[in-house]
Enzyme design. Sequence first.
Site, PDB file in Angstrom:
ATOM      1  N   ASP A  59       1.070  -6.555 -24.636  1.00  0.00           N
ATOM      2  CA  ASP A  59      -0.210  -5.854 -24.744  1.00  0.00           C
ATOM      3  C   ASP A  59      -0.309  -5.089 -26.071  1.00  0.00           C
ATOM      4  O   ASP A  59       0.691  -4.857 -26.765  1.00  0.00           O
ATOM      5  CB  ASP A  59      -0.368  -4.887 -23.566  1.00  0.00           C
ATOM      6  CG  ASP A  59      -1.818  -4.699 -23.147  1.00  0.00           C
ATOM      7  OD1 ASP A  59      -2.724  -4.997 -23.952  1.00  0.00           O
ATOM      8  OD2 ASP A  59      -2.040  -4.246 -22.011  1.00  0.00           O
ATOM      9  N   ASP A  64     -10.351  -7.520 -19.842  1.00  0.00           N
ATOM     10  CA  ASP A  64      -9.919  -6.589 -18.805  1.00  0.00           C
ATOM     11  C   ASP A  64     -10.884  -6.552 -17.627  1.00  0.00           C
ATOM     12  O   ASP A  64     -10.548  -5.998 -16.574  1.00  0.00           O
ATOM     13  CB  ASP A  64      -9.775  -5.176 -19.383  1.00  0.00           C
ATOM     14  CG  ASP A  64      -8.412  -4.947 -20.008  1.00  0.00           C
ATOM     15  OD1 ASP A  64      -7.527  -5.814 -19.867  1.00  0.00           O
ATOM     16  OD2 ASP A  64      -8.220  -3.898 -20.649  1.00  0.00           O
TER      17      ASP A  64
END
Length: 711
Positions: free
Chosen positions: A451, A516
């Site tokens: 990430d 997301d």
Amino acid sequence: MSHHPQFVLLNGQHTSLVVDCSNKTPAILYFGKKLSSKTTYDMMKQLSTRQEAKCSVVIEAPISLSPLMGEGFTGAPGIEVFDNNIAWSIGGTLTSVTQPSANEAIFECIDSLRHLSVKHHLTLDPHSDVLSATTELTNLGSSTVNVNWCAAPTIPMPLHIDQIMSFEGRWSNEFQRKSFDMFLGSFVRENRKGKTSHDNFPGMVMHNKLTHEQGGECYGFHLGWSGNHKMRAELLAEGRSYAQLGELLMPGELALAPNESYTSPTLYTAYSNQGFSGLSHHFHQFVRQSLITDKVRQKPRPVHYNTWEGIYFDHDVAVLQSLATQAADIGAERFVLDDGWFKGRRGDFAGLGDWTVDREIYPDGLQPLIDHVNNVGMEFGLWFEPEMVNPDSDLYRNHPEWALQTAGNEQLKFRKQLVLDMTNPAVTDYLFNAINDILVEYPQIVYIKWDMNRDLNHAGNLAGKPAVHQQTLAAYALIERLKQAHTHVEIESCSSGGARVDYGVLRYTDRVWTSDSNDALDRLTIQRGCSFFFPAEVMGAHVGPRDCHITGRNISIAMRAAVAFFGHMGIEMDPRELTDDERQQLQQIIKLHKQHRQLIHSGKLVRLNTDGDSINFGIVNAEQSQGLFAYNSVKETQRTNPPKFHFAGLDADKDYKLSLVWPAGFSFYSQSILSVIENQTFSGEALMTFGMQLPITFPQTSLIFELNQVK
């Protein structure tokens, strides 16, 4: 005197590229539909003759592979350099043309006065028809040359290509498409966030008003780069137009010492006369053949269970083991432990950089959880955010100088974290050793979710110099170094969702986290936009919670699952929230996905034109003998009955059995078309030309149809 051909011709299956080498610098003369042998270079050269216009130069400066100010070009130059002398007015003369293969050509121009070499490397992939193009600038002199801009090769556009489609967005709403008319002057998009970004994806499509999903001409452009970038589409006053993409360099970021070179990020471009879906097919073929590794391509993509929206930072070994048992029972094949497993990590305010297992939460380490996950039949994956550091961490307390920063400027607050200076070898060595130690201790880890959750606002390294260029290369190198050390580990590129999705990072990773947002309605447009350049098997798509944590919308399990079904499918929720019926539906569609994932992850995507009320598409295999088609009702139809559904990508001469495979047990308040078409046979011609009347459904309903050839 140099001797080189007047032109170079590169042919793909459906595309031809002709580079004119008869002038001082090389320029693309033609890029489009494959030419027959009847059309010659001499014909095209004659037919493109332009005359002197009033109050204009006698002969226009060319739109060469790198248009230059030294050539008198008054559009955007492809290269901008300066030194203490005359380098700013770089010109150059074509000195060599080499063809390492039938589909590859290298053109070198040298400005002997300024001691600069410019090489353009063009490769037209014979299978996918995707053109890969780079520009290499070399300092042949004895003093340093500063580089402001060095674009990938510039691509001239035909006059009838007068529309630009851009891809924009924001966090949790990436890949939003917008088309508009070209205008006199430049359309420019710049990204300065230090990563690919949510809002300025480095890609665009140029087309005309008649182009649609299944027909018309279009060109696609994508810069395979995960740092700053700039894109330009310009219409010049004399009617010529072009596309130009490259890395956006910060002031003083790049200086070439004697004998040093800079190579632009690769520009990937393709042409289609079969509409936007045809264009996407070229890009998908390229990704599948050239970017996805053989090992990953040959293995079915495992269905994920990701813990993030299920538990966030609330880690407990017994609970996680229970979630793993439930996820495996539902059909998941890979368990990914997300953020919150490492030292001091009780929220996003601390711990980044301290990559050791938190013994307060995991007193026996990760092994008991890994063993349980493996015992219930799943692979184990782990989340890292290596490029970031929390000020509240041992790493930062020991090495505050390891964060990117600029002297005298206060750091902007962003998710309580800073960015590590990966241009410093000590930093990348530390990160490699920290991650390597985990992978060595737990060899059953086969997957990393990598990430990156903040922008690079003060991207200065320890020397005070701009760092995005070297930072990006260092990230690539660290990923590659870890994969070479652990060849069994796959890596996913995530950056708060879709902020690092590009062909540059995909050369080193195996999957991207598309967004997301797990909201199915959001995902329909996000995945549709992403699909212009990326095939389904690299796009992570998860079934989220009943109440979406980002939008608050409550969407049925049937639709959430149907939207995730057409990507690299996964689950990201607390399965304890599921009712018995929801659990059963999720089990059913995951089983259905496994039955069809070879088709989903290898077939040809055919997006259907939208009426604004629904988002529809299909996937058809290469033999046109099998297909899956999705009708996704987003809002109530404008009329009492919805329109017809026109299938696409089928063989008009073949017959197909049609069946509804999702949702199971679908019922209507009155008899619909679904009661008369199930398992009936229709010609491809009828399905595509006449179309199928759609049933009346509630908004936020997804139907998946299967077609199988009847022989």
